[in-house]
Write an enzyme that holds these catalytic residues in place. Structure first.
Site, PDB file in Angstrom:
ATOM      1  N   CYS A  43       0.152   3.613   2.991  1.00  0.00           N
ATOM      2  CA  CYS A  43       0.974   3.131   4.146  1.00  0.00           C
ATOM      3  C   CYS A  43       2.244   3.510   4.371  1.00  0.00           C
ATOM      4  O   CYS A  43       2.708   3.844   5.321  1.00  0.00           O
ATOM      5  CB  CYS A  43       0.633   1.537   4.307  1.00  0.00           C
ATOM      6  SG  CYS A  43      -1.061   0.895   4.211  1.00  0.00           S
TER       7      CYS A  43
ATOM      8  N   CYS B 295       0.872  -1.048   0.042  1.00  0.00           N
ATOM      9  CA  CYS B 295       0.034   0.186   0.086  1.00  0.00           C
ATOM     10  C   CYS B 295       0.711   1.307  -0.025  1.00  0.00           C
ATOM     11  O   CYS B 295       1.523   1.598   0.835  1.00  0.00           O
ATOM     12  CB  CYS B 295      -0.835  -0.009   1.212  1.00  0.00           C
ATOM     13  SG  CYS B 295      -1.837   1.582   1.553  1.00  0.00           S
TER      14      CYS B 295
END
Length: 426
Positions: free
Chosen positions: A51, A48
């Site tokens: 993230c 991600c």
């Protein structure tokens, strides 16, 4: 000199490693220890991008909370899927504050300051008691906005205030203090009272004894609406993260649209436009506060999705979230004056300004097409190779299938013609 530079780089790297080590790596055992104290957890996936962008901020949060009773950790949802399912994680990153059997999902800005404010609010009771005279000054310096109850903690107003604090604890600070302490910091006329400290001023909830004669639900709805409206600054920065919360005020949302670069810098002429709008907002706060919520955006894409069109910056746009309609001034934004903005807002309030958008079927179809087109353009600009693969392969397979079907029909037709000719010859 080279040796000194080496040691300087080494020390900085060591400090960074120590700070990052404050984040605890959690596993499936977290389900067994979640009730042991308070936890602030980032649920992430290694692939991600959002993230990865949050990781350095999360390290700073862990460092700031290291000497508290709140443990900061992160959990890889691709490895420990059972934990992710237990916390109903369906997007990355998901930030959750765990307090015994209860968990609270964070939905605000992913900055160190906002994350720590969220933890400070959720780690204590919904309404925190202020018993020392100097504490109010500390609160004013640390919290830009907070709500305070003044008076004896019983009766209708106290019950409703506490209920609002429970409902909005994740979004604001709530305190209670005595009349003696409050009088040293605020102008107290009637007791009990509920007030909000906001931008170096304080404003009271319009409570009177008449509320005692009305249905309790009326006071409940009125106070909740007041808290929901006052918990925002007068001219905040609007992002996709807080837009959903701000439109819940049910007010017109007035946005000054500018464009920030990667260093959060704004061009001089756009900065001048935003400052002009902000000065106008503060000067006319009492006139428009009941009907309009003002703010500014540094990403034109957000305003373009509202207008369903390309907007040059700087610009001004007004959104009616209840109807999905929007208003745009007819004047050139760079030629807008405070007087022109006042006329524009008055025409919106009087419902004489031209409206665009809405919820009709053609508009919804166009909005869906615009969002799809914009998303595709963003994907292409971000990674043209990946976009070509994602859309090229399905189109290629579809072309092969269509070609096979068409060719099969042609071959079958040729075979039938050959059979007919053969029969005729016989």
């Amino acid at each position: 000199m080279m040796l000194q530079n080496f040691w300087l780089v080494f020390i900085l790297a060591l400090i960074g490693a120590v700070q990052s080590s404050r984040v605890l790596e959690l596993s499936d055992r977290f389900l067994d220890v979640r009730n042991e104290g308070q936890w602030f957890v980032m649920f992430y996936a290694p692939w991600c991008a959002h993230c990865k962008k949050l990781e350095p901020v999360w390290a700073h949060v862990a460092q700031a909370l290291y000497n508290t009773n709140i443990r900061v950790g992160r959990l890889d949802c691709t490895r420990f899927t059972a934990v992710a399912q237990a916390f109903h994680v369906n997007a990355y990153p998901t930030i959750i504050f765990v307090k015994g059997p209860y968990d609270y999902v964070y939905s605000g800005e992913r900055s160190k300051e906002e994350l720590i404010h969220f933890v400070n609010r959720m780690s204590g009771p919904p309404v925190q008691q202020v018993t020392r005279l100097e504490s109010i000054d500390i609160l004013k310096s640390n919290n830009p906005i907070f709500f305070t109850y003044v008076g004896k903690q019983d009766g209708t107003l106290w019950d409703v205030f506490y209920g609002a604090a429970e409902a909005y604890q994740a979004h604001g600070y709530f305190y209670a203090t005595s009349v003696e302490i409050a009088k040293r910091h605020f102008d107290i006329d009637t007791v009990p009272a509920a007030l909000v400290y906001k931008e170096r001023s304080h404003f009271y909830f319009p409570y009177s004894d008449n509320y005692e004669l009305l249905e309790p639900t009326h006071l409940n709805e009125t106070l909740f609406r007041w808290v929901n409206e006052e918990r925002f600054p007068t001219f905040p920065k609007i992002t996709r993260g807080n837009l959903h919360h701000i439109v819940q005020t049910k007010k017109y949302l007035v946005l000054a649209v500018v464009e920030e670069n990667k260093l959060s810098e704004i061009a001089a002429h756009e900065q001048e436009f935003r400052d002009m709008v902000e000065i106008f907002v503060h000067k006319n706060k009492h006139k428009y506060h009941s009907y309009f919520q003002f703010g500014w955006v540094g990403t034109p894409d957000l305003a373009r999705s509202i207008a369903m069109d390309s907007l040059a910056t700087p610009h001004l746009i007004v959104l009616n979230a209840s109807t999905n309609e929007h208003h745009i001034p007819e004047d050139d934004p760079l030629q807008l004056t405070p007087e022109a903005i006042e006329l524009f807002l008055d025409s919106i309030h009087n419902q004489t300004a031209p409206t665009f958008g809405g919820n009709s079927l053609p508009v919804r179809i166009y909005r869906a097409w615009f969002e799809a087109k914009t998303s595709l353009q963003d994907m292409w600009l971000g990674n043209p190779v990946l976009t070509s693969v994602l859309f090229g392969l399905p189109l290629g397979f579809l072309s092969l299938i269509m070609y096979s079907i068409c060719c099969a029909d042609i071959l079958d037709a040729d075979e039938e013609d050959d059979e007919l000719r053969h029969e005729k010859k016989e």
